[in-house]
Scaffold this active site. Sequence first.
Site, PDB file in Angstrom:
ATOM      1  N   ASP A 140       2.625   1.067   4.464  1.00 48.51           N
ATOM      2  CA  ASP A 140       1.993   2.260   3.916  1.00 48.51           C
ATOM      3  C   ASP A 140       1.990   2.111   2.396  1.00 48.51           C
ATOM      4  O   ASP A 140       2.739   1.295   1.826  1.00 48.51           O
ATOM      5  CB  ASP A 140       2.809   3.492   4.341  1.00 48.51           C
ATOM      6  CG  ASP A 140       2.332   4.758   3.668  1.00 48.51           C
ATOM      7  OD1 ASP A 140       1.142   5.082   3.799  1.00 48.51           O
ATOM      8  OD2 ASP A 140       3.161   5.411   3.002  1.00 48.51           O
ATOM      9  N   ASP A 144       1.131   5.145  -0.473  1.00 52.89           N
ATOM     10  CA  ASP A 144       1.701   6.298  -1.176  1.00 52.89           C
ATOM     11  C   ASP A 144       3.063   6.663  -0.609  1.00 52.89           C
ATOM     12  O   ASP A 144       3.200   6.916   0.595  1.00 52.89           O
ATOM     13  CB  ASP A 144       0.775   7.516  -1.055  1.00 52.89           C
ATOM     14  CG  ASP A 144      -0.295   7.523  -2.130  1.00 52.89           C
ATOM     15  OD1 ASP A 144       0.044   7.288  -3.292  1.00 52.89           O
ATOM     16  OD2 ASP A 144      -1.468   7.761  -1.802  1.00 52.89           O
ATOM     17  N   SER A 183      -3.538   2.574   4.637  1.00 51.15           N
ATOM     18  CA  SER A 183      -3.508   3.927   4.086  1.00 51.15           C
ATOM     19  C   SER A 183      -4.336   4.889   4.933  1.00 51.15           C
ATOM     20  O   SER A 183      -5.422   4.542   5.412  1.00 51.15           O
ATOM     21  CB  SER A 183      -4.057   3.937   2.661  1.00 51.15           C
ATOM     22  OG  SER A 183      -4.123   5.260   2.157  1.00 51.15           O
ATOM     23  N   ASN A 184      -3.817   6.111   5.085  1.00 47.86           N
ATOM     24  CA  ASN A 184      -4.560   7.187   5.732  1.00 47.86           C
ATOM     25  C   ASN A 184      -5.514   7.891   4.775  1.00 47.86           C
ATOM     26  O   ASN A 184      -6.228   8.802   5.178  1.00 47.86           O
ATOM     27  CB  ASN A 184      -3.588   8.227   6.311  1.00 47.86           C
ATOM     28  CG  ASN A 184      -3.282   7.987   7.776  1.00 47.86           C
ATOM     29  OD1 ASN A 184      -3.692   6.990   8.355  1.00 47.86           O
ATOM     30  ND2 ASN A 184      -2.538   8.902   8.380  1.00 47.86           N
ATOM     31  N   ASN A 185      -5.509   7.506   3.527  1.00 41.62           N
ATOM     32  CA  ASN A 185      -6.287   8.201   2.501  1.00 41.62           C
ATOM     33  C   ASN A 185      -7.630   7.504   2.290  1.00 41.62           C
ATOM     34  O   ASN A 185      -7.682   6.394   1.767  1.00 41.62           O
ATOM     35  CB  ASN A 185      -5.483   8.219   1.193  1.00 41.62           C
ATOM     36  CG  ASN A 185      -6.134   9.053   0.113  1.00 41.62           C
ATOM     37  OD1 ASN A 185      -7.341   9.271   0.132  1.00 41.62           O
ATOM     38  ND2 ASN A 185      -5.346   9.502  -0.838  1.00 41.62           N
ATOM     39  N   ASP A 187       6.941   5.896   4.860  1.00 39.00           N
ATOM     40  CA  ASP A 187       7.838   6.986   4.469  1.00 39.00           C
ATOM     41  C   ASP A 187       7.705   8.211   5.357  1.00 39.00           C
ATOM     42  O   ASP A 187       8.381   9.212   5.122  1.00 39.00           O
ATOM     43  CB  ASP A 187       7.579   7.388   3.011  1.00 39.00           C
ATOM     44  CG  ASP A 187       6.206   8.044   2.840  1.00 39.00           C
ATOM     45  OD1 ASP A 187       5.194   7.393   3.173  1.00 39.00           O
ATOM     46  OD2 ASP A 187       6.141   9.198   2.376  1.00 39.00           O
TER      47      ASP A 187
END
Length: 285
Positions: free
Chosen positions: A25, A27, A58-60, A227
């Site tokens: 991941d 962020d 990333s999920n963003n 995280d």
Amino acid sequence: MTPTSTLTQSILHRPTQLFESYVFDLDGTLYLGDELLPGAAHLIEALRDHGRRVVFCSNNPTRAPQQYADKLTSLGIPAQVSDVITTSMTTVRWLAENASKSKIFVIGEQPLKDSISAAGLELSEDPREIDVVVASYDRGFDYRKLKIAFEALSVYRRAILVSTNPDRFCPLPGGFGDPDAAAVTAAIEASTGLVAVAQMGKPSSFMFETISALTGIDPATTLVVGDRLTTDIAMGVDAGTSTALVLTGESTLDDVDRAEPEGRPTYIVESVDDLLPVRSTRSAG
């Protein structure tokens, strides 16, 4: 840091060997905002020196994969676009497989729209012809967009709702955050009484399937690092990988204590630099 309980003391440790592949991941794990987290650059360099495959996930979707690669590189972690998997990529893949002839309304930011258009999929803001509403992280979300989605889903009743990711907020430095895709999705669901039929980010199995398809990594020899228990760790658990929770982002030791045993990570470390075995060598495996 949250005081360790009897349970978490027994699993608060670093891996004792290197894995063949790592899915990180971003962020809250490798960086926070525009600041690299301690030890992140050294860890990635060491893993690559040992010939391990490193993937960033990333999920963003508010940045294109190339932008993530450029950001990592500028922060001291050299990255190619082929190293990065994001929900913009999984969303495009899902739409191409399930709605290739559909007209799509995207509540999201320009990089996501650009990715969908570049794949040859048609965008529309006319609720009378929209077939798919995509709800995403959108810092320009407003009533106009909500009304288009509402009409496509509830008035003309021809569209389905999908979501790029289930994150409640996007972490920011100083303990702050921005409302994320879950807030946008919830507004649409609340006004229409419908629920999203699919979501393409972590912890969705579709995310790991995409990672595996694009990189060839084997879940049996992969460590997923993040995280958040509910996204990063849950994806790894579902995919059958080993998992490592870092305590530099959202989830805490108390969260681990409250989680069901099957949802707990294989490892818990204070930061990513604890993932490197103390005496790893080029022959470590």
